[in-house]
Write a protein that holds these residues in place. Structure first.
Motif, short mmCIF file in Angstrom:
data_model
loop_
_atom_site.label_atom_id
_atom_site.label_comp_id
_atom_site.label_asym_id
_atom_site.label_seq_id
_atom_site.Cartn_x
_atom_site.Cartn_y
_atom_site.Cartn_z
N MET A 1 5.39 24.93 9.77
CA MET A 1 4.29 25.32 10.65
C MET A 1 3.27 26.15 9.87
SD MET A 1 4.38 27.41 14.26
CE MET A 1 5.91 28.13 13.73
N GLN A 2 2.00 25.75 9.88
CA GLN A 2 0.96 26.49 9.16
C GLN A 2 0.54 27.72 9.94
OE1 GLN A 2 0.00 26.36 6.30
NE2 GLN A 2 -0.74 24.41 5.55
N LYS A 3 0.31 28.82 9.24
CA LYS A 3 -0.23 30.00 9.91
C LYS A 3 -1.44 30.47 9.12
CE LYS A 3 4.18 31.57 11.83
NZ LYS A 3 4.04 31.11 13.20
N ASP A 4 -2.37 31.12 9.82
CA ASP A 4 -3.61 31.53 9.19
C ASP A 4 -3.77 33.05 9.29
OD1 ASP A 4 -6.33 31.95 8.54
OD2 ASP A 4 -6.69 29.81 8.99
N ILE A 5 -4.19 33.65 8.18
CA ILE A 5 -4.28 35.12 8.15
C ILE A 5 -5.25 35.65 9.21
CG2 ILE A 5 -6.06 35.26 6.34
CD1 ILE A 5 -4.23 37.60 5.21
N LYS A 6 -6.22 34.83 9.63
CA LYS A 6 -7.17 35.33 10.64
C LYS A 6 -6.52 35.48 12.01
CE LYS A 6 -9.75 31.03 11.70
NZ LYS A 6 -8.60 30.21 11.75
N ASP A 7 -5.34 34.85 12.21
CA ASP A 7 -4.63 34.99 13.49
C ASP A 7 -3.63 36.15 13.47
OD1 ASP A 7 -5.88 32.69 14.45
OD2 ASP A 7 -4.38 31.42 13.45
N LEU A 8 -3.63 36.89 12.36
CA LEU A 8 -2.67 37.98 12.21
C LEU A 8 -3.15 39.22 12.97
CD1 LEU A 8 -0.05 38.18 10.57
CD2 LEU A 8 -1.41 38.96 8.63
N LYS A 9 -2.28 39.77 13.82
CA LYS A 9 -2.63 41.00 14.57
C LYS A 9 -1.96 42.19 13.87
CE LYS A 9 -4.29 38.81 18.30
NZ LYS A 9 -4.98 37.76 17.56
N VAL A 10 -2.69 43.29 13.76
CA VAL A 10 -2.12 44.47 13.09
C VAL A 10 -1.14 45.17 14.02
CG1 VAL A 10 -2.64 46.70 12.04
CG2 VAL A 10 -4.18 44.79 11.68
N LEU A 11 0.07 45.44 13.49
CA LEU A 11 1.07 46.17 14.27
C LEU A 11 1.15 47.62 13.79
CD1 LEU A 11 3.23 45.81 16.47
CD2 LEU A 11 4.85 45.15 14.69
N PHE A 12 1.17 47.80 12.46
CA PHE A 12 1.17 49.16 11.89
C PHE A 12 0.18 49.18 10.73
CE2 PHE A 12 5.58 48.68 13.44
CZ PHE A 12 5.59 49.69 14.39
N SER A 13 -0.68 50.20 10.71
CA SER A 13 -1.66 50.31 9.62
C SER A 13 -0.96 50.86 8.38
CB SER A 13 -2.78 51.27 10.03
OG SER A 13 -2.25 52.58 10.12
N SER A 14 -1.63 50.71 7.25
CA SER A 14 -1.11 51.24 6.00
C SER A 14 -0.84 52.75 6.12
CB SER A 14 -2.16 50.96 4.92
OG SER A 14 -1.82 51.61 3.76
N LYS A 15 -1.79 53.45 6.76
CA LYS A 15 -1.66 54.90 6.89
C LYS A 15 -0.40 55.28 7.68
CE LYS A 15 -4.60 58.75 7.99
NZ LYS A 15 -5.01 59.26 9.25
N GLU A 16 -0.20 54.56 8.79
CA GLU A 16 1.00 54.85 9.62
C GLU A 16 2.28 54.61 8.83
OE1 GLU A 16 0.75 53.38 14.07
OE2 GLU A 16 -0.42 52.05 12.78
N ILE A 17 2.30 53.53 8.06
CA ILE A 17 3.53 53.18 7.32
C ILE A 17 3.82 54.24 6.26
CG2 ILE A 17 4.66 51.43 5.88
CD1 ILE A 17 2.67 49.38 7.17
N ILE A 18 2.78 54.59 5.50
CA ILE A 18 2.99 55.55 4.40
C ILE A 18 3.43 56.90 4.97
CG2 ILE A 18 1.87 56.78 2.47
CD1 ILE A 18 1.72 53.89 1.81
N GLU A 19 2.80 57.30 6.08
CA GLU A 19 3.16 58.59 6.69
C GLU A 19 4.62 58.60 7.12
OE1 GLU A 19 2.84 62.14 7.22
OE2 GLU A 19 1.11 61.10 6.34
#
Ligand code: 5GP
Length: 177
Positions: free
Chosen positions: A1-19
């Protein structure tokens, strides 16, 4: 199944993950003896970004080790069996060992690895840390000692996690709707 990066929804930002990773590192610094070596086993490939960020904030001497294990095929469901690609471990006898995983889903991978280490390696102490805990998907009796985020039954990508080998380099976590 093909997926496209433009359909990706953000769940956790980089800042949240690093923190969150920094917070977990402080917990590890407070739990482990900062004068004793901690052997940290990174499960490739998915845990690599989490691992690299986590070790930067630790105070004890860390021995960095890497193994390759997988229970996923190319797509989004566990195959139900372990593919051992490289399970070469150093001498773990009487050592404090921390396994670092990207995500615990069914628990198959970590159940396999912890059983293997407990049976063969005579470690002093074995603990598990994972970036994501997908508790709702658990089929095996395994729980992490530490984790950063609890998530529901979504297939996520980014920050080391892939879909068909891609998206690991994203600095955030996303999911396809
Ligand atoms: P388990 O053995 O616990 O079923 O699966 C663990 C492995 O499956 C993880 O190390 C990871 O490689 C893969 N995995 C499980 N859930 C996800 C997910 O939501 N996204 C991605 N990209 N991989 C996952």
């Amino acid at each position: 199944m093909q997926k496209d990066i433009k359909d990706l929804k953000v769940l956790f930002s980089s800042k949240e993950i690093i923190e969150k990773i920094k917070q977990q590192a402080q917990i590890l610094n407070s739990i482990y003896d900062n004068n004793k070596t901690l052997i940290m086993i990174c499960i490739l490939k998915g845990a690599v970004m989490f691992y690299s960020e986590l070790v930067k904030h630790l105070k004890m001497p860390v021995q960095m080790e890497f193994i390759s294990l997988s229970s996923y095929g190319s797509y989004t469901k566990s195959t139900g069996e372990i593919k051992t690609i490289n399970l070469t471990l150093p001498d773990l006898k009487d050592k404090n060992v921390l396994i670092v995983e990207d995500i615990i889903d069914t628990g198959l991978t970590l159940e396999f690895l912890t059983k293997y280490i407990k049976k063969n390696c005579e470690v002093k102490d074995l603990k598990l840390i994972t970036l994501f805990n997908k508790k709702c998907a658990r089929k095996y009796n395994i729980e992490p000692d530490f984790y950063c985020f609890d998530i529901d039954d979504k297939f996520i990508v980014g920050f080391g996690l892939d879909y068909c080998g891609l998206y690991r380099n994203l600095d955030y976590i996303g999911y396809f709707e």
